[in-house]
Write a protein that holds these residues in place. Sequence first.
Motif, PDB file in Angstrom:
ATOM      1  N   ALA A 179       0.868  -1.359  -0.098  1.00  0.00           N
ATOM      2  CA  ALA A 179      -0.004  -0.162  -0.094  1.00  0.00           C
ATOM      3  C   ALA A 179       0.757   1.350   0.058  1.00  0.00           C
ATOM      4  CB  ALA A 179      -1.100  -0.033   1.256  1.00  0.00           C
ATOM      5  N   GLY A 180       0.778   2.010  -0.704  1.00  0.00           N
ATOM      6  CA  GLY A 180       1.156   3.497  -0.755  1.00  0.00           C
ATOM      7  C   GLY A 180       0.318   4.613  -0.131  1.00  0.00           C
ATOM      8  N   TYR A 181       1.115   5.277   0.824  1.00  0.00           N
ATOM      9  CA  TYR A 181       0.255   6.360   1.619  1.00  0.00           C
ATOM     10  C   TYR A 181       0.693   7.710   1.410  1.00  0.00           C
ATOM     11  CZ  TYR A 181      -1.254   2.086   4.503  1.00  0.00           C
ATOM     12  OH  TYR A 181      -1.685   0.927   4.792  1.00  0.00           O
ATOM     13  N   GLU A 182      -0.394   8.417   1.954  1.00  0.00           N
ATOM     14  CA  GLU A 182      -0.225   9.918   1.755  1.00  0.00           C
ATOM     15  C   GLU A 182       1.135  10.483   2.334  1.00  0.00           C
ATOM     16  OE1 GLU A 182      -3.396  13.375   2.812  1.00  0.00           O
ATOM     17  OE2 GLU A 182      -3.636  11.430   3.680  1.00  0.00           O
ATOM     18  N   ASP A 183       1.843   9.936   3.337  1.00  0.00           N
ATOM     19  CA  ASP A 183       2.797  10.386   3.665  1.00  0.00           C
ATOM     20  C   ASP A 183       4.282  10.035   2.863  1.00  0.00           C
ATOM     21  OD1 ASP A 183       3.437   8.065   4.245  1.00  0.00           O
ATOM     22  OD2 ASP A 183       4.456   8.318   6.219  1.00  0.00           O
ATOM     23  N   GLY A 184       3.913   9.505   1.781  1.00  0.00           N
ATOM     24  CA  GLY A 184       5.078   8.939   0.769  1.00  0.00           C
ATOM     25  C   GLY A 184       5.530   7.438   1.063  1.00  0.00           C
ATOM     26  N   SER A 185       5.001   6.745   2.115  1.00  0.00           N
ATOM     27  CA  SER A 185       5.489   5.493   2.315  1.00  0.00           C
ATOM     28  C   SER A 185       4.870   4.561   1.576  1.00  0.00           C
ATOM     29  CB  SER A 185       5.149   5.218   4.092  1.00  0.00           C
ATOM     30  OG  SER A 185       5.878   6.025   4.861  1.00  0.00           O
ATOM     31  N   VAL A 186       5.767   3.460   1.452  1.00  0.00           N
ATOM     32  CA  VAL A 186       5.112   2.060   0.967  1.00  0.00           C
ATOM     33  C   VAL A 186       5.259   1.226   1.919  1.00  0.00           C
ATOM     34  CG1 VAL A 186       5.338   0.147  -0.984  1.00  0.00           C
ATOM     35  CG2 VAL A 186       5.691   2.755  -1.470  1.00  0.00           C
ATOM     36  N   VAL A 187       4.166   0.419   2.482  1.00  0.00           N
ATOM     37  CA  VAL A 187       3.917  -0.458   3.240  1.00  0.00           C
ATOM     38  C   VAL A 187       3.555  -1.918   2.937  1.00  0.00           C
ATOM     39  CG1 VAL A 187       2.864  -1.091   5.637  1.00  0.00           C
ATOM     40  CG2 VAL A 187       3.516   1.396   5.032  1.00  0.00           C
ATOM     41  N   LEU A 188       4.282  -2.924   3.475  1.00  0.00           N
ATOM     42  CA  LEU A 188       3.949  -4.253   2.952  1.00  0.00           C
ATOM     43  C   LEU A 188       3.179  -4.925   4.319  1.00  0.00           C
ATOM     44  CD1 LEU A 188       4.185  -6.874   1.249  1.00  0.00           C
ATOM     45  CD2 LEU A 188       6.295  -7.253   2.465  1.00  0.00           C
ATOM     46  N   TRP A 189       2.086  -5.389   4.134  1.00  0.00           N
ATOM     47  CA  TRP A 189       1.080  -5.792   4.988  1.00  0.00           C
ATOM     48  C   TRP A 189       1.099  -7.453   4.904  1.00  0.00           C
ATOM     49  CZ3 TRP A 189      -1.195  -3.203   9.019  1.00  0.00           C
ATOM     50  CH2 TRP A 189      -1.227  -1.604   8.908  1.00  0.00           C
ATOM     51  N   ASN A 190       1.141  -8.103   6.091  1.00  0.00           N
ATOM     52  CA  ASN A 190       0.730  -9.374   6.294  1.00  0.00           C
ATOM     53  C   ASN A 190      -0.965  -9.520   6.361  1.00  0.00           C
ATOM     54  OD1 ASN A 190       0.140 -12.074   7.238  1.00  0.00           O
ATOM     55  ND2 ASN A 190       2.146 -12.557   7.902  1.00  0.00           N
ATOM     56  N   LEU A 191      -1.715 -10.300   5.573  1.00  0.00           N
ATOM     57  CA  LEU A 191      -2.978 -10.174   5.736  1.00  0.00           C
ATOM     58  C   LEU A 191      -3.647 -11.240   6.695  1.00  0.00           C
ATOM     59  CD1 LEU A 191      -4.434 -10.068   1.831  1.00  0.00           C
ATOM     60  CD2 LEU A 191      -3.640  -8.179   3.515  1.00  0.00           C
ATOM     61  N   SER A 192      -2.596 -12.433   6.949  1.00  0.00           N
ATOM     62  CA  SER A 192      -3.124 -13.060   8.080  1.00  0.00           C
ATOM     63  C   SER A 192      -3.022 -12.550   9.323  1.00  0.00           C
ATOM     64  CB  SER A 192      -2.684 -14.587   7.845  1.00  0.00           C
ATOM     65  OG  SER A 192      -1.307 -14.457   7.705  1.00  0.00           O
ATOM     66  N   THR A 193      -1.966 -11.728   9.802  1.00  0.00           N
ATOM     67  CA  THR A 193      -1.824 -11.237  10.988  1.00  0.00           C
ATOM     68  C   THR A 193      -2.328 -10.134  11.151  1.00  0.00           C
ATOM     69  OG1 THR A 193       0.452 -10.347  10.597  1.00  0.00           O
ATOM     70  CG2 THR A 193       0.430 -12.615  11.401  1.00  0.00           C
ATOM     71  N   GLY A 194      -2.723  -9.126  10.014  1.00  0.00           N
ATOM     72  CA  GLY A 194      -2.888  -7.853  10.132  1.00  0.00           C
ATOM     73  C   GLY A 194      -1.757  -7.019  10.571  1.00  0.00           C
ATOM     74  N   LYS A 195      -0.753  -7.419  10.664  1.00  0.00           N
ATOM     75  CA  LYS A 195       0.535  -6.426  10.842  1.00  0.00           C
ATOM     76  C   LYS A 195       1.360  -6.043   9.926  1.00  0.00           C
ATOM     77  CE  LYS A 195       0.292  -7.118  15.565  1.00  0.00           C
ATOM     78  NZ  LYS A 195      -1.391  -7.059  15.624  1.00  0.00           N
ATOM     79  N   VAL A 196       2.143  -4.835   9.988  1.00  0.00           N
ATOM     80  CA  VAL A 196       3.039  -4.504   9.190  1.00  0.00           C
ATOM     81  C   VAL A 196       4.306  -5.347   8.947  1.00  0.00           C
ATOM     82  CG1 VAL A 196       4.614  -2.649   8.465  1.00  0.00           C
ATOM     83  CG2 VAL A 196       2.361  -2.073   9.045  1.00  0.00           C
ATOM     84  N   LEU A 197       4.734  -5.680   7.791  1.00  0.00           N
ATOM     85  CA  LEU A 197       5.906  -6.484   7.575  1.00  0.00           C
ATOM     86  C   LEU A 197       7.177  -5.681   7.440  1.00  0.00           C
ATOM     87  CD1 LEU A 197       4.687  -9.591   5.341  1.00  0.00           C
ATOM     88  CD2 LEU A 197       5.462  -9.585   7.603  1.00  0.00           C
ATOM     89  N   SER A 198       6.936  -4.404   6.638  1.00  0.00           N
ATOM     90  CA  SER A 198       7.982  -3.613   6.221  1.00  0.00           C
ATOM     91  C   SER A 198       7.117  -2.109   5.840  1.00  0.00           C
ATOM     92  CB  SER A 198       8.858  -4.142   5.305  1.00  0.00           C
ATOM     93  OG  SER A 198       9.702  -3.438   4.687  1.00  0.00           O
ATOM     94  N   GLN A 199       8.069  -1.110   6.060  1.00  0.00           N
ATOM     95  CA  GLN A 199       7.823   0.147   5.727  1.00  0.00           C
ATOM     96  C   GLN A 199       9.031   0.937   5.111  1.00  0.00           C
ATOM     97  OE1 GLN A 199       5.665   2.578   8.611  1.00  0.00           O
ATOM     98  NE2 GLN A 199       6.071   4.347   7.357  1.00  0.00           N
ATOM     99  N   LEU A 200       8.591   1.579   3.896  1.00  0.00           N
ATOM    100  CA  LEU A 200       9.906   2.220   3.321  1.00  0.00           C
ATOM    101  C   LEU A 200       9.367   3.521   2.836  1.00  0.00           C
ATOM    102  CD1 LEU A 200      12.808   2.160   2.103  1.00  0.00           C
ATOM    103  CD2 LEU A 200      11.549   1.335   0.190  1.00  0.00           C
ATOM    104  N   VAL A 201      10.057   4.745   3.232  1.00  0.00           N
ATOM    105  CA  VAL A 201       9.443   6.090   2.962  1.00  0.00           C
ATOM    106  C   VAL A 201      10.431   6.108   1.588  1.00  0.00           C
ATOM    107  CG1 VAL A 201       9.642   8.629   3.150  1.00  0.00           C
ATOM    108  CG2 VAL A 201       9.402   6.924   5.016  1.00  0.00           C
ATOM    109  N   CYS A 202       9.232   6.174   0.479  1.00  0.00           N
ATOM    110  CA  CYS A 202       9.933   6.341  -1.141  1.00  0.00           C
ATOM    111  C   CYS A 202       9.851   7.605  -1.557  1.00  0.00           C
ATOM    112  CB  CYS A 202       9.152   5.501  -1.736  1.00  0.00           C
ATOM    113  SG  CYS A 202       9.116   3.644  -1.522  1.00  0.00           S
ATOM    114  N   HIS A 203       8.937   8.472  -1.087  1.00  0.00           N
ATOM    115  CA  HIS A 203       8.744   9.887  -1.838  1.00  0.00           C
ATOM    116  C   HIS A 203       8.445  10.621  -0.458  1.00  0.00           C
ATOM    117  CE1 HIS A 203       8.252   8.071  -5.696  1.00  0.00           C
ATOM    118  NE2 HIS A 203       7.562   7.059  -5.075  1.00  0.00           N
TER     119      HIS A 203
END
Length: 328
Positions: A179-203
């Motif tokens: 998912a790409g967000y308003e703050d410029g981050s791209v986030v990788l989510w695990n759907l089975s746990t509902g938790k963030v696996l990784s986050q990176l500020v790209c923009h």
Amino acid sequence: MALPPPDPQFVLRGTGAAVHALHFSCGSQEPDAPILFSGSENGFIHIWNLKTHRVDTALDGHGRKSVYCVETMGGKDRLLSQGRDQRICLWDLAEGRTAVTDSVFTENVGFCRCSLLKVAQGRWLMAMAAKALEEVQVLELPSKTSVCTLKPEVGAKLGMPMCLKLWQINCGSQPLLLAGYEDGSVVLWNLSTGKVLSQLVCHQEPVMSLDFDSEKAKGISGSSEKVLSIWSLNEQQNLQVYKTHKLVNAGISGITIRPDKKILATAGWDHRIRIFGWKKMKPLAVLDYHTATVHCVSFSDHKNPGERLLAAGSKDHRISIWSIYTQT
């Protein structure tokens, strides 16, 4: 010497409004003509016959509110569309029908396109921006059962989700969401746990569009800035910046990697479509036809590589169709 950029193979006119979404259906074994679905700002979905270059059918299911996502679900008769009326509609177009068979009320006021992933025969996951501004909801279709709601941790300040991409490494593996967000981050989510696996500020600006190549574990994103961010996912499922590519003009509204993973196309606010080699981000062509912002780009799913096309939809009410498959 570099070849001059080509002219469009043909241009589709008659939407009567800005074009925000495109989706091809050309790969079937059926004898029917290849088709292109377009979604417009006036609420219509047009079904274009790519042999006659005319509209076969116009669908009206979003109360004249802008349509910004169209996708097929296993064949050209099952269609999903999303509009600014806060509804995602499911259509059954078999035997000439033009009726909405089901819909999901998203209660989301943004314009984040939903993402679809086929997980089994007749079963799909759909990720969409939820009613609560920072949340993403994942449903199973056609049952509309809720799979999970992805909520950033308190204080994460990601802002609204702007673009979504469901994917899985192979058929049986766990589906994941980028998912790409308003703050410029791209986030990788695990759907089975509902938790963030990784986050990176790209923009530094909101992520307007992203695409991901699950085979190479590499993705690309664009924003209103003059930069494309290319990032990769390592075996620990951590996102890392791979490289950035500086653009001549600011503003990317759409990015799509061609299904064969050889090239990608970007839709620019500068009215241009840019083609890059995906391996090294080598600029291959600048397609200059439109007179206003290009909102979306889509590659066709023709079985035969020589027939494959690229479509671009613009604020100038036109859809340009290009044949850019290299002859080598």
